[in-house]
Design an enzyme around this catalytic site. Structure first.
Site: not given
Ligand SMILES: *Cc1c(COP(=O)(O)O)cnc(C)c1O
Length: 374
Positions: A180
């Protein structure tokens, strides 16, 4: 293999984590407080609660909003499953609104057609890093007394009409997974405009413990006393993660600049190429491009995906429509429900995008792809 996403860790990041290891607090210490304050500062000043993942953030957010059985949550199918599953786990009925085919973002007109007296949350996703149309979604929510939720897992660092992510919806969730926009290893945060929801989010992620004596129902115990009014979980971020996140936040502008450059390089290379469609940016939005969601037309997405992978380029597909997952399909959600999302999914191909990608890497992706579609 060139990955499709990757963290960027500096010596300062490493030093920040090492300093926590040498200190007194591994969790729920000063780094967590500082990180939450820093997230709040980039999110319009609203209180932030850090947590163990973006999925945890969604669970916390829906719990803080009091979502339960009998409630409806309207959301987009063009997302990671957690946006929907965390509401369903609390007993809510998930209602999928179709997307705008050009942007991949939830379509306010589709939401409008699905509003009922049971609608409690409109949960949008800032797909690929650009914010959804929150002013339109908020006015729809206000009509029925619902709240808006921004799943900003992709868009931390972005803004819309001059307002930062975190200041656009009633409640905003973030993810700090390594791919991310910034990372804490695993981690996430919930940002709440309303302090009442923020306190509930804090307590839910902290086992439900109430520590404010003025709220105690048991008043004859000693100074050690804390009590539980509602069930909670332990979704606390560690100081190790928080220190990494705090250090990463200082680099967010640099990350954004590089993600913007790479996106522009891809756009320039693919604009006007037959059989490809470049991402469409909404007016008034300053995105933090997390994904580069190219569209491959003519039914060739799978072939191009496989040939890119064979060439050592880690492309991805984001996302299979959420209601295709067996856990939703078993409940009667049928294919065909959201035609725009299904068409978008059929064409979508995410290209590698992360700050450490060099221009030479980007050019290799471009040349490989052009040779395949040419
Ligand atoms: C990555 C993601 C999540 C979940 O995040 P994690 O930290 O992997 O649990 C939720 N919503 C979206 C749109 C994502 O891309």
């Amino acid at each position: 293999m060139l990955p499709y996403g990757r963290q960027s860790i500096s010596e300062e990041d490493i030093e920040a984590v090492a300093a926590v290891l040498r200190g007194d607090w591994l969790t729920t210490g000063p780094a967590v407080t500082a990180f939450e304050e820093a997230i709040s500062a980039v999110s319009g000043g609203h209180r932030a609660v850090s947590c163990t993942s973006g999925t945890a953030a969604l669970h916390i957010a829906y719990a803080a909003l009091g979502i339960g059985s009998g409630d409806e949550v309207i959301t987009t199918p063009m997302t990671f499953v957690a946006t929907a599953s965390c509401a369903a786990m609390l007993g809510a009925r998930v209602v999928f609104a179709d997307i705008d085919y050009s942007t991949g973002l939830i379509d306010p007109e589709a939401v409008s057609a699905l509003l009922t007296a049971q609608s409690k949350v409109i949960a949008a996703v800032d797909y690929a890093g650009q914010s959804a149309d929150y002013p339109a979604l908020q006015s729809l929510a206000n009509k029925v007394g619902a709240k808006t939720l921004a799943d900003a897992a992709h868009s931390v660092g972005g803004s819309a009409n001059g307002r930062p992510v975190g200041d656009l919806a009633d409640i905003t969730t973030m993810s700090f997974f390594p791919t991310k926009n910034l990372t804490t290893g695993e981690g996430g945060a919930v940002v709440c405009k309303d302090e009442k929801f923020a306190q509930r989010a804090h307590e839910f992620h902290f086992i439900g413990l109430v520590r404010d004596p003025s709220r105690f129902e048991i008043t004859d115990e000693g100074p050690w006393h804390q009590e539980v009014h509602e069930y909670g979980v332990n979704y606390r971020l560690t100081d190790l993660g928080a220190a990494l996140g705090l250090s990463q936040l200082r680099r967010l502008d640099e990350f954004k600049r590089r993600r913007t450059e790479i996106t522009a390089r891809y756009n320039a290379a693919f604009a006007g190429v037959d059989g490809l469609r470049t991402p469409v940016q909404r007016a008034g939005v300053d995105p933090m491009w997390h994904l580069y969601p190219l569209r491959v037309l003519g039914g060739r997405r799978r072939e191009i995906f496989e040939r890119m992978r064979a060439a050592g380029i880690g492309v991805q597909v984001n996302y299979i429509p959420v209601y295709w997952h067996p856990v939703f399909a078993q409940q009667g959600y049928r294919r065909g429900l959201c035609p725009n999302a299904e068409r978008f999914y059929a064409e979508e191909l995410s290209l590698p995008l992360y700050p450490a990608l060099t221009d030479a890497d980007v050019d290799r992706v471009i040349e490989t792809l052009l040779s395949l579609v040419g």
